[in-house]
Design a protein around this motif. Sequence first.
Motif, PDB file in Angstrom:
ATOM      1  N   ASN A 160       0.769  -1.084  -0.133  1.00 54.02           N
ATOM      2  CA  ASN A 160       0.018   0.022  -0.033  1.00 54.02           C
ATOM      3  C   ASN A 160       1.223   1.288   0.108  1.00 54.02           C
ATOM      4  OD1 ASN A 160      -2.410  -1.404   0.192  1.00 54.02           O
ATOM      5  ND2 ASN A 160      -2.523  -1.547   2.110  1.00 54.02           N
ATOM      6  N   LEU A 161       1.963   1.069  -0.573  1.00 57.23           N
ATOM      7  CA  LEU A 161       2.884   2.356  -0.589  1.00 57.23           C
ATOM      8  C   LEU A 161       2.604   3.425  -1.762  1.00 57.23           C
ATOM      9  CD1 LEU A 161       6.174   0.871   0.101  1.00 57.23           C
ATOM     10  CD2 LEU A 161       4.702   2.075   1.879  1.00 57.23           C
ATOM     11  N   ILE A 162       1.866   3.087  -2.842  1.00 59.04           N
ATOM     12  CA  ILE A 162       1.331   3.844  -3.636  1.00 59.04           C
ATOM     13  C   ILE A 162      -0.183   4.006  -3.798  1.00 59.04           C
ATOM     14  CG2 ILE A 162       1.556   4.207  -6.142  1.00 59.04           C
ATOM     15  CD1 ILE A 162       4.235   4.271  -4.974  1.00 59.04           C
ATOM     16  N   GLY A 163      -0.667   5.178  -3.477  1.00 61.49           N
ATOM     17  CA  GLY A 163      -2.135   5.102  -3.308  1.00 61.49           C
ATOM     18  C   GLY A 163      -2.380   6.596  -2.937  1.00 61.49           C
ATOM     19  N   SER A 164      -4.112   6.771  -2.605  1.00 58.90           N
ATOM     20  CA  SER A 164      -4.329   8.063  -2.137  1.00 58.90           C
ATOM     21  C   SER A 164      -5.620   7.925  -1.337  1.00 58.90           C
ATOM     22  CB  SER A 164      -4.862   8.930  -3.595  1.00 58.90           C
ATOM     23  OG  SER A 164      -5.973   8.135  -4.028  1.00 58.90           O
ATOM     24  N   PHE A 165      -6.193   9.061  -0.740  1.00 56.61           N
ATOM     25  CA  PHE A 165      -7.308   9.059   0.026  1.00 56.61           C
ATOM     26  C   PHE A 165      -8.371   9.376  -0.994  1.00 56.61           C
ATOM     27  CE2 PHE A 165      -3.949   9.721   3.313  1.00 56.61           C
ATOM     28  CZ  PHE A 165      -4.389   8.725   4.511  1.00 56.61           C
ATOM     29  N   HIS A 166      -9.361   8.533  -1.086  1.00 57.20           N
ATOM     30  CA  HIS A 166     -10.392   8.987  -2.167  1.00 57.20           C
ATOM     31  C   HIS A 166     -11.854   8.292  -1.354  1.00 57.20           C
ATOM     32  CE1 HIS A 166     -12.288   9.951  -5.742  1.00 57.20           C
ATOM     33  NE2 HIS A 166     -12.698   8.779  -5.827  1.00 57.20           N
ATOM     34  N   GLN A 167     -12.507   9.016  -0.699  1.00 59.67           N
ATOM     35  CA  GLN A 167     -13.751   8.676  -0.006  1.00 59.67           C
ATOM     36  C   GLN A 167     -14.733   8.051  -0.848  1.00 59.67           C
ATOM     37  OE1 GLN A 167     -13.830   8.234   3.068  1.00 59.67           O
ATOM     38  NE2 GLN A 167     -12.058   9.326   3.714  1.00 59.67           N
ATOM     39  N   PRO A 168     -15.348   6.985  -0.748  1.00 62.60           N
ATOM     40  CA  PRO A 168     -16.523   6.608  -1.579  1.00 62.60           C
ATOM     41  C   PRO A 168     -17.724   7.639  -1.335  1.00 62.60           C
ATOM     42  CG  PRO A 168     -16.447   4.954   0.391  1.00 62.60           C
ATOM     43  CD  PRO A 168     -15.194   6.183   0.603  1.00 62.60           C
ATOM     44  N   SER A 169     -18.702   7.239  -2.327  1.00 59.06           N
ATOM     45  CA  SER A 169     -20.059   7.931  -2.115  1.00 59.06           C
ATOM     46  C   SER A 169     -20.963   7.113  -1.341  1.00 59.06           C
ATOM     47  CB  SER A 169     -20.692   8.438  -3.501  1.00 59.06           C
ATOM     48  OG  SER A 169     -19.595   9.360  -4.157  1.00 59.06           O
ATOM     49  N   LEU A 170     -20.539   5.975  -1.201  1.00 60.41           N
ATOM     50  CA  LEU A 170     -21.607   4.991  -0.369  1.00 60.41           C
ATOM     51  C   LEU A 170     -20.882   3.773  -0.240  1.00 60.41           C
ATOM     52  CD1 LEU A 170     -24.518   4.298   0.543  1.00 60.41           C
ATOM     53  CD2 LEU A 170     -24.997   3.476  -1.975  1.00 60.41           C
ATOM     54  N   VAL A 171     -21.275   2.741   1.001  1.00 60.99           N
ATOM     55  CA  VAL A 171     -20.768   1.513   1.267  1.00 60.99           C
ATOM     56  C   VAL A 171     -21.909   0.620   1.251  1.00 60.99           C
ATOM     57  CG1 VAL A 171     -19.404   0.058   2.495  1.00 60.99           C
ATOM     58  CG2 VAL A 171     -18.677   2.273   2.070  1.00 60.99           C
TER      59      VAL A 171
END
Length: 382
Positions: A160-171
């Motif tokens: 997980n060293l390459i990534g970003s914070f990206h919140q979903p719209s729904l779970v």
Amino acid sequence: MTVFAPDDLTVVPVSLGDRSYEIKIGPGVLAEAGDAAKALGARNVAVVTDQTVAGLHLEPVMASLEAAGINAAPIIVPPGESTKSFAHLEKVCAGLLAARIERGDLVLALGGGVVGDLAGFAAAVLRRGVRAIQAPTSLLAQVDSSVGGKTGINTPVGKNLIGSFHQPSLVLADTDVLDTLSPREFRAGYAEVVKYGLIDDTEFFMWLERNWQDVFAGGAARTRAIAKSCASKASIVSRDEFETGDRALLNLGHTFAHALEGAVAYDGTRLVHGEAVAIGLALAFRFSASLGLVSQAEADRVVDHLRAVGLPTRISDIPGEVGNADRLMDLMAQDKKVKAGRLTFILVRGIGRSFISTDIPPQNAKSFLEAELAEPVPSFDD
């Protein structure tokens, strides 16, 4: 954190201002995929899933989307941790572009943590960000990786060293799909459930000690455990979205766990993520005991519970070789929580009393790992 529970549906809100969303937990919620996408104003949806999950759950999801008048395109990747790679990220992004996914459209991640992380990251970078729905199909993903917006891929250097914070719209956490999991995969997910009790909720851990068999059996106890886990994570994420403070507590056991996964080259036949977390939790408590922070009896209590449900708790429980302490220390040095070259550990003063430590001398950690490797105990299978 308020949990709403109308009828068979439990709703846990994640409060992040204009990025707030809901986690819907209950039987059959995948059938809402089409209506949910329509309510979010999407015209096109790409469903990213793996070959295993596609055979079990893709058809009804596609039918739900199509019934709502949504143009739906599947993108199917191989199962397993090795799929979280640059190569598969490129393939998923190419598939999203071929499906003409625009900023107003949606990426629906249908699968476990691997699919959720990969599809979520693809959504984060496509056209500089498109919306996503997380539809987790494993217990681990339902209680952990689908919530909070962490997305990413692995590299040979670390996880997980390459990534970003990206919140979903729904779970959409459909509890019915958990019945299709193998016993091993369900047990692995349970390690993340236990984690929430160990972080800051002693009563929840005690409830799990009494009720874990009911959680495994399904029904109300399972839904309660999932909802409680999601609410615990949502509460932490809401006050520390980008892990600048106490969100790091969610990584209890993970500094060790990620190193162990790297040591087996992410070979899921030897070690799946939840099993690594179980060993990591046990190591965190034993390390804390070795530092005089928690009693050995309390550390043993945690280990006994993990072993009672059939989870591994020792490095020696991993089939094959994992290398020596130097190798594990090198892998831990690539942990995302490293600051100015110093390791960050999540340690404990008791069950439900975790804390962040940045001042543990590396030699202490290395000596602890040498002892763990040199003095294995019989495997939990023995």
